[in-house]
Scaffold this motif. Structure first.
Motif, PDB file in Angstrom:
ATOM      1  N   SER A  12      -8.049   3.986  -4.298  1.00 39.51           N
ATOM      2  CA  SER A  12      -6.867   4.365  -2.989  1.00 39.51           C
ATOM      3  C   SER A  12      -7.342   3.715  -2.303  1.00 39.51           C
ATOM      4  CB  SER A  12      -7.664   6.277  -3.066  1.00 39.51           C
ATOM      5  OG  SER A  12      -8.868   5.902  -2.143  1.00 39.51           O
ATOM      6  N   CYS A  13      -8.064   2.686  -1.237  1.00 42.94           N
ATOM      7  CA  CYS A  13      -7.825   2.531   0.345  1.00 42.94           C
ATOM      8  C   CYS A  13      -6.832   0.852  -0.553  1.00 42.94           C
ATOM      9  CB  CYS A  13      -9.069   1.977  -0.102  1.00 42.94           C
ATOM     10  SG  CYS A  13      -9.836   0.290  -0.778  1.00 42.94           S
ATOM     11  N   ALA A  14      -6.573   0.659   0.356  1.00 43.82           N
ATOM     12  CA  ALA A  14      -5.779  -0.780   0.640  1.00 43.82           C
ATOM     13  C   ALA A  14      -6.473  -2.314   0.870  1.00 43.82           C
ATOM     14  CB  ALA A  14      -4.565  -0.670   1.625  1.00 43.82           C
ATOM     15  N   ILE A  15      -6.360  -3.072  -0.172  1.00 42.21           N
ATOM     16  CA  ILE A  15      -7.074  -4.321   0.032  1.00 42.21           C
ATOM     17  C   ILE A  15      -6.357  -5.513   0.042  1.00 42.21           C
ATOM     18  CG2 ILE A  15      -9.162  -5.419  -0.803  1.00 42.21           C
ATOM     19  CD1 ILE A  15     -10.452  -3.112  -2.213  1.00 42.21           C
ATOM     20  N   SER A  16      -7.238  -6.451   0.864  1.00 42.46           N
ATOM     21  CA  SER A  16      -5.738  -7.836   1.147  1.00 42.46           C
ATOM     22  C   SER A  16      -6.638  -8.885   1.570  1.00 42.46           C
ATOM     23  CB  SER A  16      -5.059  -7.194   2.054  1.00 42.46           C
ATOM     24  OG  SER A  16      -4.385  -8.943   2.030  1.00 42.46           O
TER      25      SER A  16
ATOM     26  N   PHE B 199       0.926  -1.415   0.227  1.00 40.43           N
ATOM     27  CA  PHE B 199      -0.290  -0.214   0.137  1.00 40.43           C
ATOM     28  C   PHE B 199       0.796   1.300   0.198  1.00 40.43           C
ATOM     29  CE2 PHE B 199      -2.978   2.951   2.260  1.00 40.43           C
ATOM     30  CZ  PHE B 199      -3.663   3.513   1.301  1.00 40.43           C
ATOM     31  N   LEU B 200       2.153   1.382   0.818  1.00 47.13           N
ATOM     32  CA  LEU B 200       2.742   2.130   0.551  1.00 47.13           C
ATOM     33  C   LEU B 200       3.407   2.849  -0.874  1.00 47.13           C
ATOM     34  CD1 LEU B 200       5.012   1.757   3.948  1.00 47.13           C
ATOM     35  CD2 LEU B 200       2.563   3.197   3.688  1.00 47.13           C
ATOM     36  N   LEU B 201       3.736   1.864  -1.614  1.00 43.74           N
ATOM     37  CA  LEU B 201       4.411   1.970  -3.190  1.00 43.74           C
ATOM     38  C   LEU B 201       3.098   3.070  -3.876  1.00 43.74           C
ATOM     39  CD1 LEU B 201       6.149  -1.174  -3.727  1.00 43.74           C
ATOM     40  CD2 LEU B 201       7.551   1.234  -3.017  1.00 43.74           C
ATOM     41  N   LYS B 202       2.222   2.523  -3.396  1.00 41.29           N
ATOM     42  CA  LYS B 202       0.864   3.430  -4.113  1.00 41.29           C
ATOM     43  C   LYS B 202       0.652   4.780  -3.711  1.00 41.29           C
ATOM     44  CE  LYS B 202      -2.947   1.377  -4.875  1.00 41.29           C
ATOM     45  NZ  LYS B 202      -3.830   0.467  -4.668  1.00 41.29           N
ATOM     46  N   ASN B 203       1.454   4.628  -2.419  1.00 40.07           N
ATOM     47  CA  ASN B 203       0.903   6.410  -1.703  1.00 40.07           C
ATOM     48  C   ASN B 203       2.450   7.297  -1.606  1.00 40.07           C
ATOM     49  OD1 ASN B 203      -2.018   6.567  -0.786  1.00 40.07           O
ATOM     50  ND2 ASN B 203      -1.160   4.123  -0.712  1.00 40.07           N
ATOM     51  N   LYS B 204       2.979   7.501  -1.989  1.00 38.68           N
ATOM     52  CA  LYS B 204       4.168   8.015  -1.915  1.00 38.68           C
ATOM     53  C   LYS B 204       3.824   9.097  -0.674  1.00 38.68           C
ATOM     54  CE  LYS B 204       6.573   6.229  -5.061  1.00 38.68           C
ATOM     55  NZ  LYS B 204       7.332   5.568  -4.739  1.00 38.68           N
ATOM     56  N   HIS B 205       3.106   9.861  -0.822  1.00 36.93           N
ATOM     57  CA  HIS B 205       2.930  10.579   0.752  1.00 36.93           C
ATOM     58  C   HIS B 205       2.766   9.362   1.997  1.00 36.93           C
ATOM     59  CE1 HIS B 205      -1.165   9.686   0.069  1.00 36.93           C
ATOM     60  NE2 HIS B 205      -1.543   9.943   1.194  1.00 36.93           N
ATOM     61  N   LEU B 206       2.164   8.313   2.299  1.00 39.04           N
ATOM     62  CA  LEU B 206       2.599   7.717   2.820  1.00 39.04           C
ATOM     63  C   LEU B 206       4.431   7.535   3.409  1.00 39.04           C
ATOM     64  CD1 LEU B 206      -0.942   5.970   2.833  1.00 39.04           C
ATOM     65  CD2 LEU B 206       0.127   7.610   5.033  1.00 39.04           C
ATOM     66  N   LEU B 207       4.073   6.683   1.760  1.00 43.05           N
ATOM     67  CA  LEU B 207       5.740   6.274   1.946  1.00 43.05           C
ATOM     68  C   LEU B 207       7.006   7.372   2.512  1.00 43.05           C
ATOM     69  CD1 LEU B 207       7.872   3.738   1.459  1.00 43.05           C
ATOM     70  CD2 LEU B 207       7.837   5.270  -1.056  1.00 43.05           C
ATOM     71  N   ASN B 208       6.852   8.258   2.355  1.00 44.48           N
ATOM     72  CA  ASN B 208       7.150   9.306   2.722  1.00 44.48           C
ATOM     73  C   ASN B 208       7.780   9.449   4.305  1.00 44.48           C
ATOM     74  OD1 ASN B 208       8.557   9.557   0.254  1.00 44.48           O
ATOM     75  ND2 ASN B 208       7.337  11.735  -0.112  1.00 44.48           N
TER      76      ASN B 208
END
Length: 662
Positions: free
Chosen positions: A220-224, A80-89
Motif C-alpha cells: 500500500s505504500c509508494a516505493i522508489s 503510485f496513483l495507478l495503484k490508488n484510484k481514490h488518490l487518482l480521482n
C-alpha cells in the motif's frame, strides 16, 4: 485568439496563463531542452491520434514513459496513483468531458496539494510535440493521454516544463497525495558523503534501509529507488529514479528463500543484467519452473526483477511514500496504523526577529515555537515543510529568489526540527533548550520536508523548527499526524523590532481593497470576469542608474490560516492615452505572481522598464469575497547632496530664485 478546432460552434479553451509558447517550456534555458526552442508545435490529442482516451483498457499500458524531459522523479510518483484510484480521482477529478463528448471544450482540471491545501490547476489540452509526436512524457499506450496532461498541469504549477528537470520523488509524492514521504539510505553513511557544516552538534544518523520494517505496508505504500552515479546496472546513469512495483519472498528448490523486487524504469526499457534478467537469467534455474513462469509473466514493458543483494548494490537511496486510506487518513509505515488526527500551522523565519539559526547559535531561542499537546499515548509524526525560494514569474520579471552563497542548494535552506517534553507550560526556555531534545531530525538538511516519528506519552511538547544559518529567511508549514487526540498551537512572539530591510532607497505605498461577490471578485484570468477585479495603477520612472530589481509587490489577505483563499496577481502595461477602465483590452501581463496560492502573502520582485502599469490582484475562483492589502515598493535613486552638516548643528538653508528675463 481563436482555436482552429471548434466544438458545437464554440472555440476550444486556450489557457492564457500557460500559453502554447516557448515561455511555457523554458525557465532560464539551463537544461538540454533549451535546444528545442523554436522547434516545438503544440497539438491537441485528436491531432496526434484518431481516437484519444484518457486511460487505456490495459492498466499496464497506462504507466508513464519518460520523454525528453528529465522528470523521472515525477513519473515515479505518478505510478503510485495507478495503484490508488481514490488518490487518482482526487488529483484528476472524475466526469471531465474528453474527446468525442459533446461537452468537450479542450480543458482539463487537476488538483495538487500545496502547502496545506488542495489547489486547482486548469489547463488546455495542447501538448508540446516534435512533428506529431509528444516531446515529453506519455503513456505506454500511444492513444492514452492522462500522463501528458498531468505533466502539463504540474509544469504550469511550477511555471514551466523546464522547472521539472531534476527533482525529488518525495516532493512529487507529497504534491500528489497530500501525505508524507521519507528518504532511506541503501549504502553505508560516510562513503563519499560530503561532510557539511549544517550537520550540527546532535549525533548525525542516516536512516538505513530495512525492507523487513516495511513488509506490513509494502502493498500500500509508494516505493522508489534511485542511483546517484553509474552502477553495475547497464544504462543506469546518474541521478535516475525508478519505481518498486512489488516485492515477495520466493522459495528456491533448495528450500531457502530469496527476496525478489520488481522494478519499473520510466525510460520504458530494462536496465539490468543481473541473475534474473528476462527468462534466461541464471537465477531462474534455482526456483520451481511454474513459479518462474508466473513471475516472468508479471513483467510489463520496462520492468525487471532484482534479488535483494542486487538491489542493495545497484541503488543508493529509497523513497517511501506513506499509504493513505480510502477515508483519507495517513497510515504509518512503521506500524501500519491509521493516523486519524492531523493538524497544520504555517510560520516564518524573519531576519532580526525569528531566524535564530541552529542550536550552535546563541540566538537559537528566537526561532518560532509551537505547543504540541498529546492527550493520550499514541504514535505521532511531525513534519517541517519549507516553501521554495523562487516564485513563478514571466519574461524579464524572472527573478529567482536564491541565495548567492548557496548555488548547490538554491531552492531550499538547511532545516531541522527539535522537540522537548515539558512538565508544564511555564518553564525556563534557555534551560530547556540547553537540554537534550526528546526527538529531533539530528542534522539540518537541504530538503523540502523533514519528519520526526515516535510513540509519545500524554503531555506538552515544545517544537522548534530552525534553519542552520542565523538570519536566513523562509516560510514553512508544521504538520502533525497521530493515532491519538492532539492539539497544535503557535507560541506567540512579540512583534518584530526591526523593519523590513532591503538594499537601496525605496518608496513604499500600501492600498486596502476588497473582493466583493458579484462586483469586484472577478477571479483569475481563466474567467472573463477577471477584469472586474480591483486594479491599482502605478508608474516606473526613467532611471538609468537602476539596472536590477526595481519593483516589489506584496499581496496580503486578511483571513485566518484555516480559511485562506488562493490568491495571486498580474502586472499589466498600461496603454498610453487610455483610461484604466479599458483593462479588458490589455495584452498578456508583463509579470505575474501565479499560480494562486493558499497563503497569507504572495510577493514578486521584478525589473520593469519605465512606463505606466496596473496591478490586478485576484482570487482563483470568481465570487470569492475577502479583504486584502497591496504593498508596492519602488526603488528610487537620489543624487548625493554635499553639505557641511555637523552633528547637533542645524543647516542654513538658502533659496535660489530664478527670474525670467524679459
Amino acid at each position: 485568439m481563436k482555436d482552429e478546432d471548434e466544438c458545437g460552434g464554440e472555440p476550444l479553451f486556450q489557457d492564457r496563463d500557460f500559453p502554447s509558447e516557448d515561455s511555457s517550456l523554458l525557465c532560464d534555458g539551463s537544461t538540454p531542452i533549451a535546444g528545442m526552442q523554436g522547434h516545438v508545435t503544440w497539438r491537441r490529442p485528436q491531432e496526434i491520434c484518431q481516437s484519444p482516451v484518457l486511460f487505456p483498457d490495459n492498466s499496464n499500458l497506462a504507466h508513464a514513459k519518460q520523454g525528453l524531459l528529465g522528470d523521472c522523479w515525477f513519473l515515479c510518483a505518478c505510478s503510485f496513483l495507478l495503484k490508488n484510484k481514490h488518490l487518482l480521482n482526487k488529483v484528476f477529478p472524475l466526469d471531465q468531458p474528453e474527446w468525442g463528448d459533446r461537452r468537450y471544450r479542450g480543458a482539463f482540471k487537476f488538483r495538487f496539494w500545496q502547502l496545506g491545501h488542495w489547489t486547482d490547476v486548469s489547463i488546455d489540452d495542447r501538448l508540446p510535440c516534435i512533428n506529431s509526436t509528444l516531446c515529453f512524457s506519455r503513456c505506454h499506450s500511444p492513444t492514452a493521454f492522462w500522463v501528458a496532461l498531468l505533466e502539463k498541469a504540474y509544469a504550469k504549477l511550477h511555471g514551466s516544463y523546464e522547472r521539472l528537470w531534476a527533482g525529488q520523488v518525495s516532493e512529487a509524492l507529497v504534491d500528489l497525495t497530500g501525505g508524507l514521504a521519507e528518504h532511506w539510505s541503501v549504502g553505508e553513511f560516510g562513503s563519499g558523503e560530503e561532510q557539511r557544516p549544517e550537520m550540527d552538534s546532535d549525533q548525525v544518523r542516516k536512516r538505513q534501509l530495512d525492507l523487513s520494517l516495511l513488509d506490513p505496508v509494502k502493498d500500500s505504500c509508494a516505493i522508489s529507488c534511485s542511483s546517484h552515479a553509474s552502477t553495475g546496472a547497464a544504462e543506469l546513469g546518474q541521478h535516475h529514479a525508478l519505481t518498486v512495483m512489488e516485492w515477495l519472498d520466493v522459495k528456491t528448490l533448495s528450500g531457502r528463500k530469496v527476496l525478489l523486487l520488481r522494478i519499473r524504469n520510466p525510460w520504458g526499457r530494462c536496465c539490468s543484467g543481473g541473475a534474473w534478467i528476462g527468462s534466461s537469467g541464471a537465477g531462474w534455474s534455482s526456483v520451481d519452473p511454474v513459479s518462474a513462469l508466473d513471475l516472468q509473466s508479471r513483467l510489463a514493458e520496462g520492468e525487471f526483477w532484482l534479488d535483494e543483494k542486487e538491489f542493495l548494490s545497484q541503488f543508493d537511496d529509497v523513497t517511501v511514500g506513506y499509504p493513505i486510506s480510502d477515508e483519507g487518513h495517513l497510515k504509518s509505515i512503521y506500524t501500519g496504523n491509521p493516523l486519524t488526527h492531523n493538524h497544520h500551522l504555517s510560520g516564518r523565519w524573519i531576519k532580526g526577529h525569528s531566524a535564530g539559526g541552529s542550536r550552535n547559535s546563541s540566538s537559537y531561542g528566537s526561532n518560532p515555537k509551537f505547543w504540541l499537546k498529546v492527550c493520550e499515548r499514541g504514535e505521532v509524526l511531525v513534519s517541517l515543510l519549507q516553501y521554495r525560494k523562487w516564485r513563478n514569474t514571466k519574461n524579464y520579471a524572472q527573478i529567482p529568489l536564491t541565495d548567492s552563497e548557496n548555488t548547490k542548494h538554491q531552492h531550499y535552506q538547511a532545516i531541522a526540527l527539535h522537540m522537548w517534553k515539558v512538565e508544564k507550560k511555564r518553564f525556563n526556555l534557555s534551560r530547556k533548550l540547553n537540554k537534550t531534545p526528546c526527538a529531533s531530525t539530528h542534522c539540518h538538511a537541504y530538503e523540502r520536508e523533514v519528519v520526526l516519528h515516535g510513540q509519545l506519552d500524554p503531555g506538552y511538547y515544545l517544537l522548534v523548527p530552525s534553519i542552520y544559518q542565523p538570519g536566513a529567511e523562509a516560510h514553512f508549514l508544521i504538520r502533525v499526524f497521530s493515532s491519538c487526540s492532539i492539539s497544535l498551537s503557535a507560541i506567540k512572539s512579540p512583534a518584530p523590532s526591526l523593519p523590513w530591510r532591503i538594499d537601496g532607497e525605496w518608496e513604499t505605498s500600501s492600498f486596502q481593497g476588497s473582493w466583493v461577490e458579484g462586483r469586484t471578485a472577478g477571479g483569475s484570468r481563466n474567467f472573463q470576469s477577471h477584469w472586474q477585479n480591483p486594479y491599482f495603477p502605478f508608474t516606473v520612472f526613467d532611471d538609468t542608474a537602476v539596472m536590477s530589481v526595481n519593483v516589489r509587490v506584496t499581496l496580503h489577505q486578511s483571513r485566518p490560516d484555516s480559511d485562506l483563499l488562493p490568491i495571486g496577481f498580474h502586472i499589466y502595461k498600461s496603454k498610453e492615452g487610455e483610461p484604466e477602465s479599458t483593462l479588458g483590452g490589455y495584452e498578456d501581463p508583463v509579470a505575474s505572481c501565479v499560480p494562486h496560492c493558499y497563503t497569507q502573502d504572495v510577493s514578486l520582485a521584478c525589473c520593469l522598464p519605465p512606463g505606466a502599469y496596473t496591478i490586478v490582484p485576484s482570487t482563483y475562483q470568481p465570487d470569492s469575497p475577502g479583504h486584502f492589502t497591496l504593498s508596492l515598493a519602488r526603488r528610487i535613486h537620489r543624487k548625493v547632496v554635499k553639505s557641511q552638516e555637523r552633528l547637533g548643528r542645524a543647516i542654513q538653508e538658502i533659496s535660489h530664485i530664478s527670474v525670467m528675463q524679459s
